[in-house]
Design an enzyme around this catalytic site. Structure first.
Site, PDB file in Angstrom:
ATOM      1  CG  LEU A  86      -1.915  -1.144   1.352  1.00 60.74           C
ATOM      2  CD1 LEU A  86      -2.956  -0.825   2.404  1.00 60.74           C
ATOM      3  CD2 LEU A  86      -2.575  -1.499   0.037  1.00 60.74           C
ATOM      4  N   GLY A 131       0.880  -5.452   1.194  1.00 57.05           N
ATOM      5  CA  GLY A 131      -0.264  -5.490   0.292  1.00 57.05           C
ATOM      6  C   GLY A 131      -0.008  -6.270  -0.982  1.00 57.05           C
ATOM      7  CG  ASN A 153       7.007  -6.487   5.383  1.00 55.14           C
ATOM      8  OD1 ASN A 153       5.912  -6.208   4.920  1.00 55.14           O
ATOM      9  ND2 ASN A 153       8.118  -5.874   4.994  1.00 55.14           N
ATOM     10  CD  GLU A 154       1.463  -6.146   6.823  1.00 52.02           C
ATOM     11  OE1 GLU A 154       1.042  -6.045   5.659  1.00 52.02           O
ATOM     12  OE2 GLU A 154       1.877  -7.230   7.285  1.00 52.02           O
TER      13      GLU A 154
END
Length: 280
Positions: A86, A131, A153-154
């Site tokens: 994103l 995303g 991997n946020e």
């Protein structure tokens, strides 16, 4: 809830927020012999998912359905990045109306891709974080070129993937592997992804991947279309319905998180770190 996202150093450096309104951010082509559509992401430089790109992906998926496509291959025109996730600039100091539209369009695009009646294959010809990984997970079959990475991997950015991101991974590689990958923010190499079942095939290049994707879709040629599509719908319905029933709550949670001062500060620091790297 996630603020996911990556943005290219070049785009941050130039200050470009989005492509020209006249620029085509995706291309949709159809193989006349097989009826298989190919949806290619082509938003330079790294296919970061902003409102405009998501809108075009959503429209292309509708077009493929309306044209009775026998299958769809999702890939990138950039051999090096499938999608970088994103667009962080959609969430940093956001316009409230636009960021609402952005998140709603992301929900819509995922729902459409996840529950297409026709079979879908992701030909992952580059890195695919956050995303980008979600798009790949939403397809039924994943083919990845060697020497790239993929993952949700946020947590490495201090943020959290929303439940429907998590469910998309759990449905592919299971609870235990997903828990470890998500909490660590792990980016799988192509080989690691194959070993845990995150992808199904490894290829040398995009051309080989496209050939294999066509072969996968061809497997369904003798399967009655309605029986296949209903089976897929029933298998995936619980995951989709969970978001459909809670879309407003999901949006409100996202807005609550993204507008928090500490979240904006974190995003600002991240953007600045990318700018600093770009100038070195």
């Amino acid at each position: 809830m996630a603020l996911l996202c990556f943005q290219s150093l070049r785009m941050l450096r130039s200050g470009i927020r989005c492509m020209s309104q006249n620029a085509q951010l995706v291309s949709l082509t159809v193989n006349d012999k097989t009826g298989v559509a190919t949806l290619s992401l082509q938003r330079p430089p790294v296919n970061s998912l902003n409102l405009e790109l998501l809108t075009e992906i959503s429209s292309a998926l509708t077009e493929a359905t309306d044209n009775n496509s026998r299958g769809l291959i999702l890939t990138s025109t950039n051999d090096g990045v499938f999608s970088a996730g994103l667009d962080i600039l959609e969430m940093y100091k956001p316009n409230l109306d636009r960021v609402k539209e952005f998140w709603t369009k992301l929900q819509e695009t995922w729902i459409k891709l996840y529950q297409t009646a026709y079979p879908t294959v992701a030909v992952i010809n580059g890195h695919s974080p956050a995303g980008g990984c979600l798009l790949a997970l939403s397809c039924e079959h994943r083919i990845m070129v060697k020497n790239f990475t993929i993952g949700l991997n946020e947590t490495r950015l201090g943020i959290v993937a929303p439940p429907w991101f998590i469910a998309s991974m759990v449905n592919v590689i299971g609870q235990r592997q997903s828990e470890r990958a998500l909490t660590l923010g792990h980016m799988f190499t192509t080989e690691e992804a194959k070993n845990v079942g995150l992808i199904d095939e490894i290829v040398q290049n995009k051309a080989e991947g496209t050939t294999q994707a066509e072969a996968f879709i061809q497997k369904f040629a003798k399967i009655p279309f309605q029986a296949r599509s209903l089976t897929k719908t029933w298998l995936r319905n619980k995951t989709v319905e969970s978001l459909v029933k809670n879309r407003e709550d999901d949006l409100n949670m996202f807005l609550q998180v993204v507008t928090q001062p500490n979240a904006q500060e974190s995003l600002g620091h991240y953007i600045q770190s990318l700018k600093n790297k770009a100038t070195k």
